[in-house]
Motif scaffolding. Structure first.
Motif, PDB file in Angstrom:
ATOM      1  N   VAL A 248      30.200  47.700  41.257  1.00 33.76           N
ATOM      2  CA  VAL A 248      29.181  47.219  40.325  1.00 33.76           C
ATOM      3  C   VAL A 248      29.831  46.540  39.125  1.00 33.76           C
ATOM      4  N   ARG A 249      30.940  47.105  38.644  1.00 34.12           N
ATOM      5  CA  ARG A 249      31.682  46.484  37.530  1.00 34.12           C
ATOM      6  C   ARG A 249      32.116  45.065  37.889  1.00 34.12           C
ATOM      7  N   GLU A 250      32.672  44.914  39.064  1.00 35.28           N
ATOM      8  CA  GLU A 250      33.174  43.602  39.484  1.00 35.28           C
ATOM      9  C   GLU A 250      32.037  42.595  39.603  1.00 35.28           C
ATOM     10  N   ALA A 251      30.887  43.051  40.103  1.00 36.32           N
ATOM     11  CA  ALA A 251      29.738  42.156  40.217  1.00 36.32           C
ATOM     12  C   ALA A 251      29.245  41.730  38.837  1.00 36.32           C
ATOM     13  N   ALA A 252      29.247  42.662  37.883  1.00 32.91           N
ATOM     14  CA  ALA A 252      28.811  42.351  36.516  1.00 32.91           C
ATOM     15  C   ALA A 252      29.754  41.339  35.867  1.00 32.91           C
ATOM     16  N   GLU A 253      31.045  41.596  35.984  1.00 30.36           N
ATOM     17  CA  GLU A 253      32.029  40.698  35.380  1.00 30.36           C
ATOM     18  C   GLU A 253      31.962  39.300  35.995  1.00 30.36           C
ATOM     19  N   ALA A 254      31.772  39.236  37.310  1.00 27.70           N
ATOM     20  CA  ALA A 254      31.682  37.937  37.982  1.00 27.70           C
ATOM     21  C   ALA A 254      30.453  37.157  37.524  1.00 27.70           C
ATOM     22  N   ALA A 255      29.396  37.892  37.119  1.00 23.87           N
ATOM     23  CA  ALA A 255      28.173  37.236  36.663  1.00 23.87           C
ATOM     24  C   ALA A 255      28.216  36.885  35.184  1.00 23.87           C
ATOM     25  N   GLY A 256      29.247  37.348  34.488  1.00 24.15           N
ATOM     26  CA  GLY A 256      29.392  36.999  33.081  1.00 24.15           C
ATOM     27  C   GLY A 256      28.901  38.031  32.096  1.00 24.15           C
ATOM     28  N   VAL A 257      28.719  39.282  32.553  1.00 21.66           N
ATOM     29  CA  VAL A 257      28.363  40.359  31.630  1.00 21.66           C
ATOM     30  C   VAL A 257      29.507  41.371  31.605  1.00 21.66           C
ATOM     31  N   ARG A 258      29.818  41.888  30.430  1.00 20.34           N
ATOM     32  CA  ARG A 258      31.010  42.721  30.245  1.00 20.34           C
ATOM     33  C   ARG A 258      30.646  44.205  30.175  1.00 20.34           C
ATOM     34  N   PRO A 259      31.204  45.036  31.076  1.00 19.78           N
ATOM     35  CA  PRO A 259      30.988  46.484  30.969  1.00 19.78           C
ATOM     36  C   PRO A 259      31.605  47.022  29.674  1.00 19.78           C
TER      37      PRO A 259
END
Length: 277
Positions: A248-259
């Motif tokens: 889920v972290r990787e998907a968020a980062e790829a979409a441009g949102v930072r955990p």
């Protein structure tokens, strides 16, 4: 609408894994008791996925299972008899109308336990509510994706000061339940129930988005969540197991949102992300 209870001989970690896997189908709630996992699904929706569900359970070792049909009356009675108030860290009480009220009515959310998922009992709903209470939402506009009973949308408006929340769910019972609960909590003017997927939400860009769904749906919808989120906006994600956090972290980062923060409870995770200003 009749529901079906799928009763599976599984407990502990196996029950947690099965819960996450079954959430990819239209199961609406889960409970674990006495060495069994119980999963509830509308009878008409089970017909479309039963063979796939059975194949999944067979692949995990031919787990013993039974299917039990529950009519509307018995379903509601079962929910009401089992439903207990949920205390979120002493900061918010989630209760049913037939429970004693909190000392401070502004610090409670009243939910009628009907056929929609989301009463605070499941670890992910607890985690999402806990994370929500850490946000300053005064005057901000948000989206609750997969809103169920509307508990998160209502908490955002009633307890966190959100100006408006679109509560989106694909289930007609969820829409009706959310509408009823928003009115009961005095936030019908700020919580807008919508039936459909996230594509039907047209009130963006949103200052915050809440998504307590499943790993596969979260990762598939991540680009859309990022596009709907205003710069500097907050995205709270849950519905996935601890072991799936990196995905889920990787998907968020790829979409441009930072955990920015994660929390865990009973094998489940909530991930707080932010879109850069």
């Amino acid at each position: 609408m009749n529901y079906v209870e799928l009763n599976i001989a599984a407990s502990g970690e196996e029950a947690e894994i099965l819960t996450a896997l079954l959430a990819d189908w239209p199961f609406e709630s889960f409970s674990e008791e006495g060495g069994a996992l119980r999963a509830y699904i509308p009878q008409e929706k089970l017909a479309d996925c039963k063979s796939e569900v059975d194949a999944l359970l067979d692949a995990r070792g031919a787990l013993r299972r039974t299917y039990l049909t529950i009519d509307d009356c018995n379903w509601n009675a079962a929910w009401e008899s089992d439903f207990q108030p949920v205390d979120i860290d002493g900061r918010l009480l989630i209760r049913a109308p037939f429970h004693a009220p909190a000392a401070d009515a502004s610090a409670e959310v009243v939910i009628m336990p009907r056929m929609s998922f989301g009463t605070g009992h499941h670890a992910t709903t607890y985690l999402m509510t806990e994370a929500l209470l850490e946000l300053d939402l005064r005057g901000r506009r948000g989206l609750d994706a997969g809103s169920g009973t509307g508990v998160l949308a209502i908490a955002a408006a009633k307890c966190c000061g959100a100006a408006a929340v679109d509560a989106v769910d694909i289930d007609e019972w969820a829409e009706a339940s959310c509408r009823e609960n928003a009115a009961a909590n005095g936030v019908a003017d700020r919580v807008r129930p919508l039936r459909g997927d996230v594509g039907c939400a047209s009130g963006g860009p949103y200052d915050f988005i809440l998504a307590n769904i499943s790993r596969n749906i979260l990762t598939a919808c991540m680009p859309r969540f990022a596009a709907m989120l205003a710069p500097g906006g907050d995205l709270l994600l849950s519905g996935f197991l601890d072991r799936d956090e990196q995905t889920v972290r990787e998907a968020a980062e790829a979409a441009g949102v930072r955990p920015v923060r994660a929390a865990r409870r009973e094998g489940w995770t909530v991930l707080h992300c932010r879109r850069e200003a």
